[in-house]
Design a protein around this motif. Structure first.
Motif, PDB file in Angstrom:
ATOM      1  N   ALA A  81       0.844  -1.192   0.000  1.00 18.36           N
ATOM      2  CA  ALA A  81       0.000   0.000   0.000  1.00 18.36           C
ATOM      3  C   ALA A  81       0.877   1.239   0.000  1.00 18.36           C
ATOM      4  O   ALA A  81       0.621   2.200  -0.735  1.00 18.36           O
ATOM      5  N   SER A  82       1.933   1.206   0.799  1.00 18.37           N
ATOM      6  CA  SER A  82       2.826   2.351   0.883  1.00 18.37           C
ATOM      7  C   SER A  82       3.571   2.556  -0.440  1.00 18.37           C
ATOM      8  O   SER A  82       3.701   3.682  -0.930  1.00 18.37           O
ATOM      9  N   GLY A  89       5.773   3.597  -7.270  1.00 16.13           N
ATOM     10  CA  GLY A  89       4.707   2.619  -7.453  1.00 16.13           C
ATOM     11  C   GLY A  89       3.749   3.034  -8.554  1.00 16.13           C
ATOM     12  O   GLY A  89       3.342   2.217  -9.384  1.00 16.13           O
ATOM     13  N   VAL A  90       3.403   4.323  -8.550  1.00 14.25           N
ATOM     14  CA  VAL A  90       2.461   4.833  -9.559  1.00 14.25           C
ATOM     15  C   VAL A  90       3.049   4.680 -10.957  1.00 14.25           C
ATOM     16  O   VAL A  90       2.388   4.183 -11.872  1.00 14.25           O
ATOM     17  N   ILE A  91       4.296   5.082 -11.110  1.00 12.18           N
ATOM     18  CA  ILE A  91       4.919   5.005 -12.439  1.00 12.18           C
ATOM     19  C   ILE A  91       4.946   3.559 -12.910  1.00 12.18           C
ATOM     20  O   ILE A  91       4.643   3.256 -14.063  1.00 12.18           O
ATOM     21  N   ARG A 219       8.129   4.565   8.758  1.00  9.95           N
ATOM     22  CA  ARG A 219       9.272   3.803   8.238  1.00  9.95           C
ATOM     23  C   ARG A 219       9.020   3.409   6.769  1.00  9.95           C
ATOM     24  O   ARG A 219       9.874   3.612   5.905  1.00  9.95           O
ATOM     25  N   LEU A 220       7.832   2.898   6.505  1.00 13.60           N
ATOM     26  CA  LEU A 220       7.504   2.517   5.130  1.00 13.60           C
ATOM     27  C   LEU A 220       7.422   3.754   4.236  1.00 13.60           C
ATOM     28  O   LEU A 220       7.823   3.723   3.073  1.00 13.60           O
ATOM     29  N   GLY A 221       6.891   4.827   4.792  1.00 12.40           N
ATOM     30  CA  GLY A 221       6.753   6.066   4.024  1.00 12.40           C
ATOM     31  C   GLY A 221       8.110   6.632   3.637  1.00 12.40           C
ATOM     32  O   GLY A 221       8.308   7.089   2.516  1.00 12.40           O
ATOM     33  N   VAL A 222       9.049   6.581   4.577  1.00 14.46           N
ATOM     34  CA  VAL A 222      10.406   7.066   4.285  1.00 14.46           C
ATOM     35  C   VAL A 222      11.052   6.161   3.237  1.00 14.46           C
ATOM     36  O   VAL A 222      11.596   6.626   2.240  1.00 14.46           O
ATOM     37  N   GLY A 223      10.960   4.870   3.456  1.00 14.57           N
ATOM     38  CA  GLY A 223      11.605   3.925   2.543  1.00 14.57           C
ATOM     39  C   GLY A 223      11.054   4.025   1.134  1.00 14.57           C
ATOM     40  O   GLY A 223      11.804   3.994   0.162  1.00 14.57           O
ATOM     41  N   HIS A 224       9.742   4.172   1.023  1.00 19.24           N
ATOM     42  CA  HIS A 224       9.114   4.211  -0.298  1.00 19.24           C
ATOM     43  C   HIS A 224       8.886   5.625  -0.800  1.00 19.24           C
ATOM     44  O   HIS A 224       8.311   5.816  -1.861  1.00 19.24           O
ATOM     45  N   SER A 226       6.801   7.840   0.325  1.00 18.38           N
ATOM     46  CA  SER A 226       5.363   7.964   0.231  1.00 18.38           C
ATOM     47  C   SER A 226       4.920   9.005   1.268  1.00 18.38           C
ATOM     48  O   SER A 226       4.986   8.750   2.459  1.00 18.38           O
ATOM     49  N   PRO A 227       4.540  10.195   0.817  1.00 16.29           N
ATOM     50  CA  PRO A 227       4.341  11.291   1.768  1.00 16.29           C
ATOM     51  C   PRO A 227       3.215  11.062   2.781  1.00 16.29           C
ATOM     52  O   PRO A 227       3.344  11.433   3.948  1.00 16.29           O
ATOM     53  N   ASP A 228       2.143  10.444   2.367  1.00 19.43           N
ATOM     54  CA  ASP A 228       1.005  10.271   3.274  1.00 19.43           C
ATOM     55  C   ASP A 228       1.388   9.414   4.491  1.00 19.43           C
ATOM     56  O   ASP A 228       1.024   9.720   5.613  1.00 19.43           O
ATOM     57  N   GLY A 229       2.141   8.351   4.247  1.00 19.13           N
ATOM     58  CA  GLY A 229       2.577   7.497   5.353  1.00 19.13           C
ATOM     59  C   GLY A 229       3.478   8.234   6.320  1.00 19.13           C
ATOM     60  O   GLY A 229       3.435   8.012   7.526  1.00 19.13           O
ATOM     61  N   GLN A 230       4.307   9.132   5.776  1.00 22.18           N
ATOM     62  CA  GLN A 230       5.219   9.869   6.644  1.00 22.18           C
ATOM     63  C   GLN A 230       4.480  10.892   7.480  1.00 22.18           C
ATOM     64  O   GLN A 230       4.798  11.100   8.635  1.00 22.18           O
ATOM     65  N   TRP A 231       3.504  11.557   6.882  1.00 25.09           N
ATOM     66  CA  TRP A 231       2.868  12.649   7.607  1.00 25.09           C
ATOM     67  C   TRP A 231       1.512  12.260   8.206  1.00 25.09           C
ATOM     68  O   TRP A 231       1.408  11.949   9.369  1.00 25.09           O
ATOM     69  N   TRP A 232       0.447  12.207   7.404  1.00 24.39           N
ATOM     70  CA  TRP A 232      -0.891  12.081   7.990  1.00 24.39           C
ATOM     71  C   TRP A 232      -1.084  10.775   8.742  1.00 24.39           C
ATOM     72  O   TRP A 232      -1.646  10.745   9.823  1.00 24.39           O
ATOM     73  N   ARG A 233      -0.597   9.669   8.152  1.00 27.07           N
ATOM     74  CA  ARG A 233      -0.755   8.392   8.846  1.00 27.07           C
ATOM     75  C   ARG A 233       0.460   8.079   9.709  1.00 27.07           C
ATOM     76  O   ARG A 233       0.574   6.989  10.253  1.00 27.07           O
ATOM     77  N   GLY A 234       1.391   9.028   9.768  1.00 27.40           N
ATOM     78  CA  GLY A 234       2.607   8.812  10.537  1.00 27.40           C
ATOM     79  C   GLY A 234       2.764   9.833  11.655  1.00 27.40           C
ATOM     80  O   GLY A 234       2.181   9.693  12.726  1.00 27.40           O
ATOM     81  N   GLN A 235       3.530  10.888  11.352  1.00 23.28           N
ATOM     82  CA  GLN A 235       3.841  11.882  12.388  1.00 23.28           C
ATOM     83  C   GLN A 235       2.583  12.516  12.968  1.00 23.28           C
ATOM     84  O   GLN A 235       2.463  12.647  14.198  1.00 23.28           O
ATOM     85  N   ALA A 236       1.647  12.939  12.123  1.00 23.68           N
ATOM     86  CA  ALA A 236       0.448  13.611  12.627  1.00 23.68           C
ATOM     87  C   ALA A 236      -0.398  12.656  13.465  1.00 23.68           C
ATOM     88  O   ALA A 236      -1.015  13.055  14.464  1.00 23.68           O
ATOM     89  N   ALA A 237      -0.422  11.377  13.077  1.00 25.32           N
ATOM     90  CA  ALA A 237      -1.177  10.386  13.853  1.00 25.32           C
ATOM     91  C   ALA A 237      -0.502  10.144  15.199  1.00 25.32           C
ATOM     92  O   ALA A 237      -1.179   9.974  16.226  1.00 25.32           O
TER      93      ALA A 237
END
Lengths: 259, 434
Positions: A81-82, A89-91, A219-224, A226-237
């Motif tokens: 997902a990440s 992933g999109v490309i 962690r997955l957001g940084v590795g991939h 993927s901004p949403d994992g890093q911020w909204w589902r990560g730090q902000a959560a």
């Protein structure tokens, strides 16, 4: 060094090969590769064997088959997902039709990196060593030959400038360190709740466990990338659950001070 | 005497630090920790000094085919590489290896003036828009109040204002790729903007998922060229890079009057697009049901907001305003601390220095509410009603919490909570390093 299985002419055996038969031959062809696989903690013999990813038919497309993301996605839904939401992933989703999977996992041979391009770098089968791309490997891992961070950064430089890659690793590392601070602060708050009111602490433990999920998203957001994992589902959560723990402690403190 | 001094102090930046002025950059807004790739404007890192000299495109390729083979292979397959006079490395990045640049829209605009001008024109229409996305971020206290490594990922998307390759990914820059809905989802995803979820679960999106791979994406985004629209099909009809001129519902996060003169014009722009495929009454009905949905969402939100304001009035919110870390972007906060509640001030309530009940309201307003809006706007009614259910659930949780806080408010008053809220490993780090 590692020689991936692609391109080597086989006596074509179209009947399924039993899983335990592969290492026997392939150790002679490429000892490092088989050893890498045997050493890996999760994809080790008995859990994930050659045929899990390559299939069991020797049709000359075994390597190509295992290079496709589909092989990984089934067992790794969170990671997928990440990755799938990231630009890489999109490309790859959009360019899926014109991908030639007979090419090696190196030299920028793919429009965008596949799972294997980064996690089985240059065809190496030591998967655990790249599971956390920004982390420095432990001394133990280095002792058994885990690639140095510098070596892993080189993967990104197949396409990106060194400066960008350095920034990416530095910011990712800092971001993860900040996330770890939030978790530690949360744990300190939880300890105080436990000390004052074990019943309220039950709810606190649920919140604390949720924080681990946010941490994984970062962690997955940084590795991939993927901004949403890093911020909204990560730090902000994480922020949200840290303040929920603090709210719980505030309530406990007031209740315990009241007659 | 005092009154005479105030304007002088303001001018000197004492009472009103420059950070609160829109569009100004100061230490808090600058992303020092952040790559130039994300945000060319704020790059503060020295260039790599190793390679000295000026180079032509062919010479760049000689080294970079080995150094960064991926992008060279990618570029070779792009339209830029074709023809007698290819648009090579130096055309966009410059010749001098000490002064290489990451191409901003102005560079792309030298050959592609129309889309760049259209995007520039977005600025007339305010937020939400791609052209103002970066300004919107760096001006928000939510960004300024955080260590920059923590918020680096924000620039990943908000830098869209200063780059074309957010959608036309480097180094192929294919229009066919940017036309497909997946090109948008890296940013248009997640709790505050679940555009991916709402589109892909709508009839348009399901159609695309079923057959979209077979469509010829090299065709322009014109009427009749595609059986169903992707994101750009409606938001960028005819390939127009001006998206903001139709934005009237403001992503659902602001309450709007759909019948103002301006919004009536914007609504007509929308319905003209719907009517390309759908009969007129269907398009009109669609907007009416969207208005209705919005009305119902704001009714729920305001009901909760009233409860929170009542808690604030009685001083029952924990922590009290004086026990909260104040925002350094709010110069008055340190002298006149106050709890911020409501959708207008709500962005500040997003993060760590608020109570759980305020955070729940924030998530209701900023996560569930846009989901309800976007579900409806994209025609994913099931998703919309699911988000409305979530809003109702959150309202109930908040109502229960409100009762608890009332009871607590009537208990002992002299418990010092300052330590809980103002101290802690991350809280201290954040205060010292944002």
């Amino acid at each position: 060094m590692t020689v991936a299985m692609t391109g080597i002419s086989h006596a074509m055996r179209m009947e399924p090969t039993p899983p335990n038969a592969c290492p026997e031959c392939h150790r002679q062809r490429d000892q490092d590769l088989v050893q890498d696989w045997e050493r890996s903690p999760r994809h080790r013999p008995g859990r994930v064997d050659c045929s899990s990813c390559h299939g069991s038919i020797h049709d000359g497309a075994m390597a190509a088959r295992a290079r496709k993301n589909e092989v990984c996605l089934g067992c790794h839904p969170r990671e997928s997902a990440s990755y799938l939401i990231s630009k890489h992933g999109v490309i790859l989703t959009l360019a899926a039709e014109d991908g030639d999977y007979s090419r090696w996992l190196s030299d920028g041979n793919y429009r965008s990196p596949t799972c294997g391009y980064c996690h089985l770098p240059r065809g190496r089968h030591s998967l655990q060593w790249t599971s956390d791309p920004v982390a420095e490997p432990s001394p133990l891992m280095t002792a058994v030959g885990a690639p140095h961070r510098e070596w892993r950064m080189a993967l990104c430089q197949d396409c990106h400038s060194r400066r960008l890659v350095e920034d990416w690793f530095r910011i990712g590392t800092e971001g993860l360190a900040i996330a770890a601070m939030k978790v530690r602060e949360g744990e300190a708050v939880l300890r105080e709740i436990v000390r004052r009111d074990p019943f309220a602490a039950l709810h606190g433990h649920v919140i604390r466990q949720r924080m681990d999920r946010h941490l994984t998203n970062i962690r997955l957001g940084v590795g991939h990338q993927s901004p949403d994992g890093q911020w909204w589902r990560g730090q902000a959560a994480l922020d949200g659950d840290l303040l929920r723990l603090k709210s719980l402690l505030s309530e406990v403190m007031i209740r315990s001070a009241s007659p | 005497m005092l009154l005479a001094i105030v304007p002088f102090l303001i001018a000197a930046g004492w009472l009103w630090p420059v950070s609160v002025c829109a569009g100004q950059e100061n230490r808090l807004q600058r992303g020092d920790a952040i790559s130039a790739d994300r945000e060319p404007r704020i790059d503060s890192r020295p260039q790599d000094r190793k390679v000295i000299g000026t180079f032509k495109g062919e010479e760049c390729l000689e080294c970079h085919a080995t150094l960064t083979p991926g992008i060279v292979k990618d570029w070779r397959q792009s339209r830029h590489a074709r023809g007698e006079n290819p648009v090579d490395c130096s055309a966009c990045h410059g010749h001098d290896h000490q002064r290489l640049r990451l191409p901003a829209p102005a560079i792309c605009g030298q050959c592609h003036p129309r889309p760049v001008a259209q995007m520039e024109e977005e600025k007339r229409y305010g937020f939400p828009s791609h052209a103002l996305a970066l300004e919107r971020l760096t001006d928000s206290s939510a960004f300024a109040e955080k260590p920059k490594a923590e918020v680096a990922a924000c620039l990943h998307c908000h830098s869209v204002a200063q780059r074309c390759d957010s959608c036309h990914t480097r180094h192929r820059f294919a229009a066919a790729e940017a036309r497909r809905p997946e090109a948008c989802i890296t940013c248009h995803t997640g709790p505050p903007h679940p555009d991916d979820q709402s589109y892909f679960s709508s009839p348009h999106g399901l159609f695309y998922l079923r057959e979209g791979k077979k469509w010829d994406w090299n065709r322009p985004l014109r009427r009749g060229n595609y059986p169903a629209p992707g994101c750009a099909g409606c938001h960028m009809t005819n390939g127009r890079h001006l998206i903001a001129d139709k934005s009237l519902w403001k992503s659902g996060i602001r309450e709007i009057n759909p019948r103002t003169a301006e919004n009536t014009i914007k609504r007509k722009r929308w319905s003209a697009i719907c009517k390309e495929c759908h009969p007129s009454p269907i398009a009109e009905d669609f907007f009416l049901s969207l208005d209705e949905e919005r009305g119902s969402a704001w009714k729920k939100l305001y009901a909760v907001e009233d409860q929170l304001k009542a808690l604030r009035r009685h001083g029952w919110l924990l922590p009290k305003a004086t026990d909260r870390p104040h925002f350094s972007t709010d110069p008055w906060g340190q002298w006149f601390p106050r709890v911020r509640i409501g959708d207008l001030e709500g962005m500040e309530s997003a993060f760590y220095n608020v109570s759980a009940v305020e955070r729940d309201y924030f998530e209701m307003w900023y996560f569930a509410n846009p989901g309800a809006y976007k579900g409806m706007a994209h025609g994913a009614r099931k998703m919309s009603s699911g988000c409305h259910d979530l809003m109702i659930d959150t309202s109930r949780t908040i109502a229960t919490q409100t009762e608890r806080l009332k009871l607590l408010g009537k208990m002992v008053k002299d418990v010092d909570l300052k330590r809980v809220w103002m101290d802690g490993e991350y809280t201290r780090f954040n205060r010292d390093n944002h």
